[in-house]
Design an enzyme around this catalytic site. Structure first.
Site, PDB file in Angstrom:
ATOM      1  N   LYS A  13       1.706 -13.762 -12.087  1.00 59.82           N
ATOM      2  CA  LYS A  13       2.938 -14.189 -12.725  1.00 59.82           C
ATOM      3  C   LYS A  13       2.732 -14.406 -14.229  1.00 59.82           C
ATOM      4  CE  LYS A  13       5.408 -16.983 -10.447  1.00 59.82           C
ATOM      5  NZ  LYS A  13       6.354 -17.804  -9.800  1.00 59.82           N
ATOM      6  N   ARG A  37       4.566 -23.956 -12.259  1.00 62.36           N
ATOM      7  CA  ARG A  37       4.461 -23.062 -11.092  1.00 62.36           C
ATOM      8  C   ARG A  37       3.041 -22.530 -10.943  1.00 62.36           C
ATOM      9  NH1 ARG A  37      10.062 -20.666 -10.421  1.00 62.36           N
ATOM     10  NH2 ARG A  37      11.060 -21.154 -12.381  1.00 62.36           N
ATOM     11  N   GLY A  84       5.306 -17.896  -1.892  1.00 61.14           N
ATOM     12  CA  GLY A  84       5.688 -19.130  -1.207  1.00 61.14           C
ATOM     13  C   GLY A  84       4.530 -19.957  -0.681  1.00 61.14           C
ATOM     14  N   MET A  99       2.083 -21.519  -2.433  1.00 56.14           N
ATOM     15  CA  MET A  99       1.689 -22.682  -3.223  1.00 56.14           C
ATOM     16  C   MET A  99       2.917 -23.343  -3.859  1.00 56.14           C
ATOM     17  SD  MET A  99      -1.828 -21.329  -4.783  1.00 56.14           S
ATOM     18  CE  MET A  99      -1.109 -19.819  -5.254  1.00 56.14           C
ATOM     19  N   ARG A 156       8.283  -8.315 -10.771  1.00 60.99           N
ATOM     20  CA  ARG A 156       7.142  -7.844  -9.973  1.00 60.99           C
ATOM     21  C   ARG A 156       7.561  -6.571  -9.268  1.00 60.99           C
ATOM     22  NH1 ARG A 156       7.782 -13.025  -6.031  1.00 60.99           N
ATOM     23  NH2 ARG A 156       9.948 -12.637  -5.577  1.00 60.99           N
ATOM     24  N   HIS A 203      -8.164   5.546  27.763  1.00 64.69           N
ATOM     25  CA  HIS A 203      -7.450   6.762  28.142  1.00 64.69           C
ATOM     26  C   HIS A 203      -5.989   6.692  27.715  1.00 64.69           C
ATOM     27  CE1 HIS A 203      -5.024   9.135  30.990  1.00 64.69           C
ATOM     28  NE2 HIS A 203      -5.942  10.038  30.750  1.00 64.69           N
ATOM     29  N   SER A 228     -19.198  18.655  15.212  1.00 70.46           N
ATOM     30  CA  SER A 228     -17.985  17.845  15.154  1.00 70.46           C
ATOM     31  C   SER A 228     -18.361  16.442  15.614  1.00 70.46           C
ATOM     32  CB  SER A 228     -16.925  18.452  16.069  1.00 70.46           C
ATOM     33  OG  SER A 228     -15.797  17.621  16.074  1.00 70.46           O
ATOM     34  N   CYS A 265     -13.834  14.376  14.855  1.00 69.76           N
ATOM     35  CA  CYS A 265     -12.688  14.495  15.767  1.00 69.76           C
ATOM     36  C   CYS A 265     -12.467  13.226  16.582  1.00 69.76           C
ATOM     37  CB  CYS A 265     -12.839  15.707  16.676  1.00 69.76           C
ATOM     38  SG  CYS A 265     -14.223  15.554  17.804  1.00 69.76           S
ATOM     39  N   TYR A 295     -13.881  18.973   7.380  1.00 62.83           N
ATOM     40  CA  TYR A 295     -12.554  18.671   7.905  1.00 62.83           C
ATOM     41  C   TYR A 295     -12.524  17.357   8.670  1.00 62.83           C
ATOM     42  CZ  TYR A 295     -14.230  20.112  12.536  1.00 62.83           C
ATOM     43  OH  TYR A 295     -14.920  20.188  13.717  1.00 62.83           O
TER      44      TYR A 295
HETATM   45  C1  PEP Z   1     -15.373  11.205  20.755  1.00 59.08           C
HETATM   46  O1  PEP Z   1     -16.213  10.774  21.532  1.00 59.08           O
HETATM   47  O2  PEP Z   1     -15.240  10.794  19.600  1.00 59.08           O
HETATM   48  C2  PEP Z   1     -14.456  12.279  21.173  1.00 59.08           C
HETATM   49  C3  PEP Z   1     -13.637  12.828  20.320  1.00 59.08           C
HETATM   50  O3  PEP Z   1     -14.469  12.617  22.489  1.00 59.08           O
HETATM   51  P1  PEP Z   1     -13.734  11.769  23.629  1.00 59.08           P
HETATM   52  O4  PEP Z   1     -12.916  10.707  22.988  1.00 59.08           O
HETATM   53  O5  PEP Z   1     -12.904  12.730  24.389  1.00 59.08           O
HETATM   54  O6  PEP Z   1     -14.901  11.246  24.402  1.00 59.08           O
END
Ligand code: PEP
Ligand code: MG
Length: 886
Positions: A23, A93, A102, A104, A337, A453, A765, A833, A853
């Site tokens: 402020k 203030r 809010g 303090m 702000r 899952h 991966s 992944c 990637y």
């Molecule tokens: C992992 O283990 O990160 C993966 C992508 O495979 P899953 O989640 O299917 O075991």
């Protein structure tokens, strides 16, 4: 450490936030920009730090500096602090470095006492106004400095109003206010054995100290913990001369957003009240008017506001939320702000600012809070809706869903067939329940964590999911669940907010997601900046097509097991698992092969021209079989001996496949080595699909991925299998297809021996779900529901490693694998992944580690594209050691 504890507004600027607080720095910046800011000064955050180091004593000499600063204000205003005739009043203030709205304390009208109130009264020619200011001061002072419960003051005020037969505050006349003031003073004496200070400097000292103290009040401490604000930062104190919006019809107060904070439209948005003070707007006693009305009521002030709005926006390069007061036709800016905004507005504003030349494309990309984007890609709860939240679980998959409660996947499908919307509620879901997840609007489970899952499948489908909601107790027999005193039975409506983890009783209006042209533009800019490729985890042609809509640059993980779980296929898969001989197994596999092939055809077609990484079967086989408890229960009801014999056979097989630690058991490539015919069938299906589509002029880039490799020999054996099966198809079809064979790195040993493994792999991966599980030794299915939430709450570990990549542990393994792998094979392609591929911090890590990637669920692709661009902008470099375009 600065040698000055007090700085006039003229002496600061917006880059001095750490010293002056947010402020103070903004007030300084505005003062220097020539805006009408009531004169004032700031006591630095360092002074507050000194106060705490000094065992909560105000540093010596501080008040000499404060007095000097006050004198300068007196000169500017030609009003004098404590003067009986022409008194100067100030506000005191807090002002922390990071905004803590809010949290303090604030005191207004400081400088009034029994004498100066008379001076103010004469000066303003309005004794009601003066005594009301005095009343407000004593009330705020009593509550903030003397820590007397606010309610006791309010009670006195209410009683006095009643005794005068008055309903609304402003109707209480001077006599009434004087009585209130007396009662307030008595209350302070009774509670503290001290009088309300008549010495105005004493008032100021106590007020400054109270603001310092408020840094450590309970709500501020909790807020800091929540937002990771360091305790050492401390607060500044802003002391500013008062201006009054309640001095007649040419005065007023209001709030202005420089653009519409909910839609992002480029028009002023705000409201004001004439003849009122700031609290009156908040208290809602009178309904404020829209800002446009100011154009006719006070045209000069309106024009000034328009100018100031543009000036502040250009200066701060952002939409501003401005508080202003008009005192006798003169406009004052009290605060500015960056305005809070909806996700939709944030995107629209970023693009507008680029079009207007206020921001560069890069700055606009950096402005986007990627978590915000989730709101734009999933349906959300209407913010106006009233909610009855009955439980809270883990926010496993974002978005909102409303539907009838069902407890069984079959019931879910049945009800949906009859046109009903359902929410599937279950202890957990298993691959067997997939049809229920597909049918349901959303999923709620009592067990399991963010990589369970249910969570993974729901995220992939873009459906909301709440996991680990242990507060609810399900009684599947009686088709109901209990939460506290509430019972929800099958068919009742509930709503899930997968973004926050809230379970809501009843149905709630939802807002549909939208991809605006502005978001598309931002994403285009992100693509031109980012270096990481953004791929998707998709298992069906529909998911693949969705991901292409979001411009995924291929599939980084296609979990083939998800294709086995539909109602028609599961019996064939079970037949394959339960086969008594190799021939029997082959017969079942022959039935599965065309089914798999048609899935791959659909996926390849959707991903025309982009790589598709197909992982061969990964989960333990028992996941495809019924649960032993259910089988045993059923056994008693079977009368016919033949049926019974078959059933017992099934029980024996299920028992046979049971493992104490299935996630560390017979799964991944271990299955492929023990049952090569299963993997062979999958590879043949992949290449037959590829050949067929290439003949149809579709550009197919298949990549076969072997899961859970821990030793180089496992990969060597599996690669041989893949190459041989592929060769068979090429010979049979008379056409060759280019392909890659790679492996997941999800076992720590694989990361540590990545040089050996790279010899047989075209790509790595990183399966960071399993890699985290095995590095930390935390079960990805149970940890969150058991000890991990406690760990997080009590800061035993800083973040949930299943959501934010543990860069020190798991990350070290990834770095090691990339280094060793590339040393062996320069052209080795690397990516991630696991679920972390959709998390901003983890994406930053992947960028810096030089991965090629990241791969995440389709609905996270837009967010990941922005995060990948932000990573490039943040580090201002790509990891030059690596070639991103392998
Ligand atoms: C992992 O283990 O990160 C993966 C992508 O495979 P899953 O989640 O299917 O075991
Ligand atoms: Mg895995």
């Amino acid at each position: 450490m600065s040698n000055r504890r007090v700085l006039q507004f003229e002496e600061g600027n917006s880059s001095m936030k750490v010293l002056l607080g947010g402020k103070g720095a903004n007030l300084a910046e505005m003062t220097n920009a020539g805006l009408a800011v009531p004169p004032g000064f700031t006591i630095t955050t360092e002074t507050c730090q000194e106060y705490y180091i000094n065992e909560q004593k105000l540093p010596e000499g501080l008040f000499d500096e404060v007095k000097d600063a006050l004198e300068l204000i007196e000169l500017k205003k030609q009003q004098f602090f404590g003067d009986d005739v022409n008194p100067l009043l100030v506000s005191v203030r807090s002002g922390s470095v990071t905004s803590m709205p809010g949290m303090m304390d604030t005191i207004l009208n400081l400088g009034l006492n029994d004498r100066t109130v008379e001076g103010l009264s004469k000066q303003m020619n309005n004794s009601r106004f003066a005594y009301d200011c005095y009343r407000r001061l004593i009330q705020m002072f009593g509550s903030v400095v003397f820590e007397i419960e606010m309610k006791l003051f309010e009670d006195i005020f209410e009683e006095t109003k009643n005794s005068f037969g008055v309903k609304v505050d402003k109707d209480l006349k001077v006599e009434g206010l004087k009585l209130v003031i007396n009662e307030y003073k008595l209350l302070i004496e009774e509670k503290t054995n001290k009088s309300f200070p008549q010495d105005v400097y004493n008032q100021l000292t106590l007020a400054v100290e109270a603001v310092f103290k408020s840094w450590n009040n309970q709500r501020a401490v909790v807020y800091r913990q929540l937002y990771n604000i360091p305790d050492q930062q401390c607060t500044a104190v802003n002391i500013q001369s008062m201006v009054f919006g309640n001095m007649g019809d040419d005065s007023g107060t209001g709030v202005l957003f420089t653009r519409n904070p909910s839609t992002g439209e480029n028009s002023l948005f705000g409201e004001f009240l004439t003849n009122a003070q700031g609290e009156d707007v908040v208290a809602g006693i009178r309904t404020p008017q829209p800002i446009e009305n100011l154009k006719t009521e006070m045209p000069n002030v309106y024009n000034d506001l328009v100018k100031i709005a543009r000036q502040l926006e250009t200066r701060y390069k952002d939409m501003q939320d401005i508080e202003f007061t008009i005192e006798k036709g003169q406009l004052y800016v009290l605060q500015t702000r960056s305005g809070k905004r909806t996700a939709q507005a944030a995107v629209k504003l970023a693009v507008q600012f680029v079009a207007e030349g206020i921001l560069s494309k890069e700055e606009a990309i950096n402005r986007i809070e990627v978590e915000h984007l989730e709101q734009l890609l999933h349906s959300t709860i209407d913010p106006q809706a009233t909610l009855e939240v009955i439980a809270k679980g883990l926010p496993a998959s974002p978005g909102s869903a409303t539907g009838h409660v069902v407890f069984d996947a079959d019931v879910a499908t049945e009800w949906v067939k009859h046109g009903k919307k359902v929410v599937l509620v279950s202890h957990e879901t298993s691959p067997e329940d997939i049809h229920g997840v597909i049918a349901a609007e959303g999923v709620l489970t009592t067990n399991g964590g963010m990589t369970s899952h249910a969570a993974v499948v729901a995220r992939g489908m873009g459906k909301p999911c709440i996991c680990g909601c242990e507060e609810i107790k399900i009684d599947p027999e009686r088709k109901r669940f209990y939460i506290g005193n509430t019972t929800i039975v099958e068919g009742d409506w509930i709503t899930l907010d997968g973004t926050t983890g809230r379970v809501i009783n009843g149905t709630v209006a939802l807002k549909e997601p939208e991809i605006s042209p502005e978001l598309l533009k931002l994403l285009e800019w992100a693509d031109s900046i980012k270096h990481l490729k953004v791929l998707t985890n998709a298992d069906t042609p529909e998911d693949a097509a969705k991901a292409r809509d979001f411009k995924a640059e291929g599939i980084g993980l296609c979990r083939t097991e998800h294709m086995f779980m539909s109602t028609e296929r599961l019996p064939v898969v079970q037949e394959m698992i339960l086969a008594q001989s190799l021939e029997e197994r082959h017969r079942a596999l022959d039935k599965l092969l065309p089914m798999q092939q048609s899935d791959f055809e659909g996926i390849f077609e959707a991903m025309h021209g982009f790589p598709v990484t197909i992982r061969l079967l990964d989960p333990p086989l028992h996941e495809f079989l019924p649960k032993i408890e259910e089988l045993l229960e059923k056994q008693f009801s079977l009368k016919e001996p033949e049926v019974n014999e078959k059933h017992e056979q099934l029980i024996r097989k299920v028992r046979n496949l049971q493992e104490v630690n299935p996630m560390l058991g017979q799964r991944g490539c271990r299955l492929g080595i023990l049952f090569p015919e299963i993997y062979r069938m999958q590879v043949i299906a992949i290449f037959r699909a590829a050949v067929k589509l290439i003949r149809q002029k579709i550009n197919v880039i298949p990549e076969v991925m072997i899961p859970l490799v821990g030793h180089v020999n496992e990969l060597e054996i599996m690669r041989k299998l893949v190459d041989e099966a592929a060769e068979e198809v090429f010979l049979e079809e008379g056409l060759r297809v280019n392909y890659k064979v790679g492996t997941m790195i999800e076992v720590p040993r694989a990361a540590l021996t990545a040089d050996e493994i790279a010899e047989h792999a075209d790509f790595f991966s990183f399966g960071t779900n399993d890699l985290t599980q095995m590095t930390y030794g935390y079960s990805r299915d149970d940890a969150e529901g058991k000890f991990l939430s406690y760990y997080l709450e009590h800061k035993v570990i800083p973040t949930n490693p299943f959501q934010v990549l543990d860069t020190e542990g798991v990350g070290a393994l990834i770095k090691c694998a990339v280094k060793k792998g590339r040393a062996q094979k320069t052209a080795l392609k690397t990516g991630i992944c696991g679920e972390h591929g959709g998390n901003k911090e983890s994406i930053f890590f992947c960028h810096m580690t030089g991965l090629n990637y990241i791969s995440c669920s389709p609905y996270r692709v837009p967010m990941a594209r922005i995060a990948a661009a932000q990573a490039q902008l943040f580090y201002k470099t790509t990891s030059l050691e690596y070639n991103y375009n392998v």
